[in-house]
Design a protein around this motif. Structure first.
Motif, short mmCIF file in Angstrom:
data_model
loop_
_atom_site.label_atom_id
_atom_site.label_comp_id
_atom_site.label_asym_id
_atom_site.label_seq_id
_atom_site.Cartn_x
_atom_site.Cartn_y
_atom_site.Cartn_z
N SER A 232 0.84 -1.21 0.00
CA SER A 232 0.00 0.00 0.00
C SER A 232 0.88 1.26 0.00
O SER A 232 0.58 2.23 -0.71
CB SER A 232 -0.94 0.00 1.20
N THR A 233 1.96 1.26 0.77
CA THR A 233 2.86 2.41 0.81
C THR A 233 3.53 2.60 -0.53
O THR A 233 3.69 3.73 -1.00
CB THR A 233 3.93 2.20 1.91
N ARG A 234 3.87 1.50 -1.17
CA ARG A 234 4.54 1.57 -2.47
C ARG A 234 3.60 2.20 -3.51
O ARG A 234 4.02 3.06 -4.29
CB ARG A 234 4.96 0.18 -2.90
N LEU B 203 4.07 5.66 -5.64
CA LEU B 203 4.04 5.68 -7.11
C LEU B 203 3.04 6.70 -7.63
O LEU B 203 3.33 7.45 -8.58
CB LEU B 203 3.71 4.28 -7.65
N LYS B 204 1.86 6.76 -7.02
CA LYS B 204 0.85 7.73 -7.44
C LYS B 204 1.36 9.15 -7.22
O LYS B 204 1.14 10.03 -8.06
CB LYS B 204 -0.44 7.51 -6.66
N ALA B 205 2.01 9.37 -6.09
CA ALA B 205 2.55 10.70 -5.79
C ALA B 205 3.62 11.08 -6.81
O ALA B 205 3.70 12.24 -7.24
CB ALA B 205 3.10 10.74 -4.37
N ALA B 206 4.45 10.13 -7.18
CA ALA B 206 5.53 10.40 -8.13
C ALA B 206 4.96 10.69 -9.54
O ALA B 206 5.45 11.55 -10.26
CB ALA B 206 6.50 9.24 -8.18
N LEU B 207 3.90 9.95 -9.91
CA LEU B 207 3.31 10.13 -11.23
C LEU B 207 2.51 11.43 -11.34
O LEU B 207 2.43 12.05 -12.40
CB LEU B 207 2.41 8.94 -11.57
N SER B 208 1.90 11.86 -10.23
CA SER B 208 1.10 13.08 -10.25
C SER B 208 1.99 14.33 -10.33
O SER B 208 1.57 15.37 -10.80
CB SER B 208 0.19 13.16 -9.04
N ASN B 209 3.24 14.22 -9.85
CA ASN B 209 4.14 15.39 -9.89
C ASN B 209 4.71 15.60 -11.21
O ASN B 209 4.87 15.56 -12.17
CB ASN B 209 5.28 15.24 -8.88
#
Length: 168
Positions: free
Chosen positions: A156-158, A162-168
């Protein structure tokens, strides 16, 4: 000339001291002798034995004879091979270190008889199961079992990272 004589006597006395062990102690204290021999109080490194599991064959002391007939000692090693042998009684493969002579004798006498003669416990050896039930299980569950890494990132943390990295 007197200085040379004194140096020669000093040299011979230091050689006798070295032969008595004083030189080795000095080498170990300096840290240079610890490579050849273990430091005081430590256990020596473990080395696998070069010995046949069933016959006990090991290296033979011999001489290498030069053209001038000078002889220097050498070890004549046994021809050892790692071999996976099928053990019919338990329907599994057992891994043994055998000499090539033992492999020939094994075909003639059988694994059970030779292991009994050598006093070898075949149940204590690494094995690979050949039973149909085991083969069926391996077919259903591909891949070898792996221990869980307690330091691994949780799924879940991973995904959040990943979502945070893709949204930036």
């Amino acid at each position: 000339m007197a200085a040379l004589g004194r140096t020669a006597t000093l040299g011979s006395s230091s050689r006798t001291q070295f032969a008595r062990g004083a030189g080795m102690a000095r080498l170990e204290a300096s840290g240079r002798g610890s490579l050849a021999r273990g430091t005081a109080g430590s256990t020596p490194p473990v080395q696998m034995s070069r010995r046949c599991d069933l016959t006990g064959k090991k290296a033979n002391n011999g001489y290498a004879v030069s053209f001038s007939h000078r002889r220097s000692k050498k070890l004549q090693q046994a021809n050892l091979q790692w071999k996976r042998v099928f053990w019919a009684k338990e329907n599994r493969f057992v891994r043994l270190k055998l000499s090539t002579k033992a492999i020939k004798t094994l075909e003639r006498n059988g694994l059970d008889a030779m292991a009994k003669e050598a006093g070898l416990d075949l149940y204590a050896l690494p094995y690979q199961d050949a039973s149909p039930a085991r083969q069926e299980y391996v077919a259903k569950h591909p891949g070898s079992p792996k221990a869980k890494n307690p330091r691994a990132m949780k799924e879940s943390t991973r995904q959040e990272k990943l979502k945070a990295a893709l949204s930036n």
